[in-house]
Design an enzyme around this catalytic site. Structure first.
Site, PDB file in Angstrom:
ATOM      1  CE1 TYR A  60      16.583 -26.569  43.891  1.00 38.34           C
ATOM      2  CE2 TYR A  60      14.899 -24.333  43.345  1.00 38.34           C
ATOM      3  CZ  TYR A  60      14.766 -25.880  44.248  1.00 38.34           C
ATOM      4  OH  TYR A  60      13.978 -26.013  45.132  1.00 38.34           O
ATOM      5  N   GLY A 119       9.403 -32.523  44.745  1.00 34.80           N
ATOM      6  CA  GLY A 119       8.786 -32.937  43.128  1.00 34.80           C
ATOM      7  C   GLY A 119       9.961 -32.871  42.279  1.00 34.80           C
ATOM      8  CD  GLN A 137      -3.244   0.157   2.187  1.00 31.81           C
ATOM      9  OE1 GLN A 137      -3.535   0.674   2.291  1.00 31.81           O
ATOM     10  NE2 GLN A 137      -4.437  -1.064   2.642  1.00 31.81           N
ATOM     11  CG  ASN A 159      10.527 -32.584  38.091  1.00 27.56           C
ATOM     12  OD1 ASN A 159      11.920 -32.076  39.003  1.00 27.56           O
ATOM     13  ND2 ASN A 159      10.163 -33.688  38.620  1.00 27.56           N
TER      14      ASN A 159
END
Lengths: 554, 263
Positions: A337, A449, A151, A485
């Site tokens: 972790y 867990g 355009q 996990n």
């Protein structure tokens, strides 16, 4: 190996004042959080913000909650580098390099060009030549960052905001590659060692792909699923413009269909409703694809340990810190972790130990992937890892969480089995043996867990049946037991990479993705992710997606 | 011998040919009497846990079972409720942190010991803490045993409801396990450890003495952890073989149960 030869020794000596073998220390004497330059900086900023921007509304205050710094707030050496940083610098929000690594994966979409070229030639009677492809690529590199092509009255995007956006070509057709303008080509022969280049060219064959990198800033505002839509729209517009096609013609829908469905390769799969995310979000990146994004193999082809370790570092950051730690959880805990596998050279030491062990005993990728090899290698490497924690209390304190130690020992065991066998399934089976050995040796493993999957993982480690398993290369964060996990996913990606590095494979799953991430125009350098993280921690990394040019100068 | 006795499985509790394995077997075996090493008053056990004031009525979550009209149910007939369940007590907890430096017992051994020895318990195992949740009056009896016997050491075992880190950290100059909340301290004059805060870190009106730390040799004899400076894990060949066998059978049975036949 003597104590001084241990790869983690330098870090342990820097982290603590005492000898790394010393079992006793002093606590409660370090001045709390004030022992940390970074936390002092945070406090200063928080005070300023509360006064100037928040009308007194409280913000960060390290005196709230558990007393920080009752023990030494230890620095971390980014593994594979000489850089020591504070832990805070490895949270992805504080680290621009980490953000960019994910940005660069998320904003990558690959679209095959062959369907579009067939439509152009057979249905629309257009001629497709290297020259027209070059012209198309020039158009696309205008349209993709936000330029208008069809355009005449159209808003556009400030190029300064989207400088990182571009499109290039990957092909295994060497004749075509010769005729494509160098600036548009990701040149396999130049970027990869000869043996790897041969593998990649053979695997890709005569097909041609366009690698598209959407603007980082778009990923920040929208999401991963935006990427292939953004790409498809600009591809269709660029074909229309470059080949002078009627914009409303039905055939144009074929470009859209090819770009959005038939020929598109996303970096991540869509996730199911309970983890609802579209394509190109971290939870959908299979381990083998992440390993293919990382480029250490082409730079260090003779160092399979480093190749695997860089994938583990990248994976821990992406899967643990960004995916599980933020998309699925939120907050700050997951960084602790994740960093265990890419700081202080502890995992590096264990992995090189395992590599030496299997090279001496079996040779790289020369052992049968059978249970005797799994038992031998995984047991030996796990015992070695546990014994280092026992011999060096400073190492034990460095990985003060059981999940950290479990991840590190099992990653070393899994990678070592993969080195020996060249087989990722055998490698992950070794991981699971390591976990239960660790549990019985120390009478502890991870948190509830964390280790649930490790206590049942052996049973599905060799299965590839639907709903039970997959080859490890194709498993990912959304694999049933792996879904929530920390301390596993990056390591699994590393085990995949370890197997393929030992075999001398140029790629793990996808040759085109491997080549796409070899491109040196990427903002993040995927050859050495850990080095990039260190740059980010030192605040030396320059990311894309910044908006300084449209905001008031400070 | 009755048929029932003849057919009953003889519990082996745990494999292994070392003293560590023997300690694990003993602690799990409900017929082994845990040696009592210290006396802690009932009231002090209550104060240390901090769930209720000593002498306070037990809060309840339901009326005594005998006042409840329970439906006919063969399971209810088979299973004798614990005292706490009969009275409708709340379920409360005690949680321990066990140092890697020869604490007498460690999290998974605790879990197995609890399941062998105690009824009506729910236990959860992490690397840095191990919780047991029980009806309150039952908990107090169990907690007393856990604190007074050989599986507790004042320096290497911590009673910690929250902010538990310490199990893997080096020891302080007195040989005590790190505790960010400093719930306990060594009373040097008396040579005993005393708690000055309860398990979630709320200050106590009076310290609670939990006895003198054991010496290193004593701990090494009582411990359940394999360590290179104690009994190395590598040396327990029977245990290693059993773990490897479990792994192999799980792997094969998960892949194809026929593969595990005869193994």
């Amino acid at each position: 190996m003597s104590a001084e030869e241990k790869l983690f020794m330098k870090a342990l000596k820097e982290k603590f004042e005492e000898d790394p073998e010393e079992k006793y220390t002093k606590f409660y004497v370090y001045g709390g959080w004030k022992q940390s330059e970074r936390k002092k900086e945070f406090k200063k900023w928080a005070d300023k913000i509360v006064e100037e921007k928040r009308g007194g509304l409280p913000h960060y205050n390290p005196d709230i909650g558990v007393p920080l710094g009752q023990r030494k707030l230890m620095p971390y050496q980014v593994s594979g580098t000489d850089v020591f940083v504070e832990g805070d610098d490895l949270h992805f929000v504080n680290n621009a390099a980490m953000q960019q690594m994910w940005d660069d994966i998320r904003r990558t979409v690959i679209v095959g060009m062959d369907t579009a070229h067939r439509v152009l030639e057979r249905r629309l009677g257009k001629e497709v030549t290297p020259e027209t492809i070059n012209e198309y690529m020039e158009t696309l590199n205008h349209a993709l960052p936000g330029g208008a092509v069809v355009q005449e009255h159209m808003v556009e995007i400030h190029p300064g905001l989207t400088w990182d956006c571009y499109a290039k070509i990957v092909t295994g057709d060497l004749e075509l590659a010769d005729e494509i303008d160098d600036k548009f080509l990701i040149d396999i022969e130049k970027l990869f060692p000869e043996e790897q280049a041969e593998q990649l060219i053979k695997a890709i064959g005569n097909k041609t792909y366009q690698v598209l990198r959407m603007p980082t800033i778009v990923g920040h505002v929208c999401d991963g699923a935006t990427m292939y839509r953004w790409a498809a729209m600009q591809i269709a517009m660029s074909f229309i413009c470059a080949y002078k096609i009627a914009a409303g013609e039905a055939a144009v829908s074929d470009f859209a269909f090819a770009s959005k469905h038939a020929e598109v390769i996303n970096m991540a799969e869509m996730l199911p409703a309970r983890r609802a995310r579209g394509e190109n979000e971290p939870g959908g990146v299979p381990f083998g694809i992440l390993a293919d994004c990382v480029q250490t193999m082409r730079k260090y082809p003779d160092d399979p340990a480093k190749v695997a370790l860089e994938v583990i570092g990248a994976g821990a950051m992406l899967y643990d810190q960004i995916w599980l730690g933020s998309y699925m959880s939120g907050g700050v805990g997951f960084t602790q972790y994740a960093t265990a596998v890419y700081t202080d050279n502890i995992l590096d030491d264990y992995v090189y130990y395992g590599l030496d062990y299997v090279e001496d005993k079996y040779g790289l990728a020369e052992a049968e992937p059978d249970m005797d090899v799994v038992k031998d290698v995984a047991t030996e490497v796990t015992l070695y890892g546990l014994e280092q924690y026992e011999r060096y209390p400073a190492a034990m304190e460095t990985h003060f969480g059981g999940s950290q130690r479990a991840a590190v020992c099992a990653a070393a065991a899994g990678c070592s089995v993969a080195f020996a066998t060249g087989h990722a399934q055998a490698g992950v089976n070794g991981w699971y043996l390591s976990q239960i050995l660790h549990k019985e040796a120390h009478g502890r493993l991870g948190f509830y867990g964390y280790d649930l999957q490790d206590q049942c993982g052996a049973a599905n480690s060799l299965s590839v049946r639907s709903d039970e398993g997959l080859p490890l290369e194709l498993r990912g964060p959304n694999y049933p037991n792996y879904a929530m996990n920390v301390g596993h996913l990056g390591e699994y990606a590393g085990i995949v990479q370890a197997a393929h590095a030992a075999r001398g494979d140029a790629f793990c799953v996808h040759p085109v993705i491997k080549v796409a991430f070899a491109d040196d125009m990427l903002v993040f350098d995927f050859t050495e992710p850990r080095k990039e993280f260190a740059k980010g921690a030192l605040r030396e990394f320059e990311p894309a997606g910044e908006r300084d040019i449209i905001i008031p100068a400070e | 011998m009755s048929l029932k006795e003849e057919m009953a499985e003889k519990a082996q509790f745990y494999p292994g040919e070392t003293d560590i394995a023997e300690n694990r077997r003993n602690y799990m075996n409900p017929n082994y009497e845990l040696e009592k090493l210290r006396e802690i008053a009932d009231e002090d056990v209550v104060r240390l846990m901090g769930h209720r004031e000593p002498g306070e009525e037990y809060p309840s979550v339901h009326p005594p079972l005998e006042e409840m009209e329970e439906p006919e149910c063969p399971i209810r007939e088979l299973v004798e409720p614990t005292d706490g369940a009969k009275q409708g007590d709340r379920i409360r907890y005690i949680q321990f942190t066990d140092s890697v430096y020869f604490a007498p017992i460690h999290p998974y051994i605790r879990a197995r010991m609890y399941m062998w020895r105690y009824r009506g318990v729910d236990t959860g195992t992490l690397s840095g803490r191990q919780i047991i949740e029980v009806r309150e009056r039952d908990l107090e009896k169990i907690a007393k045993e856990l604190l007074e016997t050989e599986i507790f050491d004042p320096a290497r075992t911590g009673v910690r409801g929250a902010t538990v880190h310490g199990h893997s950290l080096r020891l302080d100059e007195n040989g005590l396990m790190f505790d960010a909340l400093r719930r306990y301290r060594l009373n040097e004059e008396k040579g005993v450890v005393e708690y000055v805060k309860d398990q979630v870190g709320i200050e106590l009106d009076e310290p609670i003495e939990v006895g003198a730390p054991a010496d290193e040799e004593d701990l090494k004899e009582r411990t359940t952890i394999y360590r290179i400076d104690g009994v190395p894990f590598r040396e327990d060949e029977e245990l290693l073989q059993v773990i490897q066998r479990i792994h192999e059978l799980r792997t094969l049975a998960g892949y194809n149960p026929k593969e595990a036949e005869g193994k």
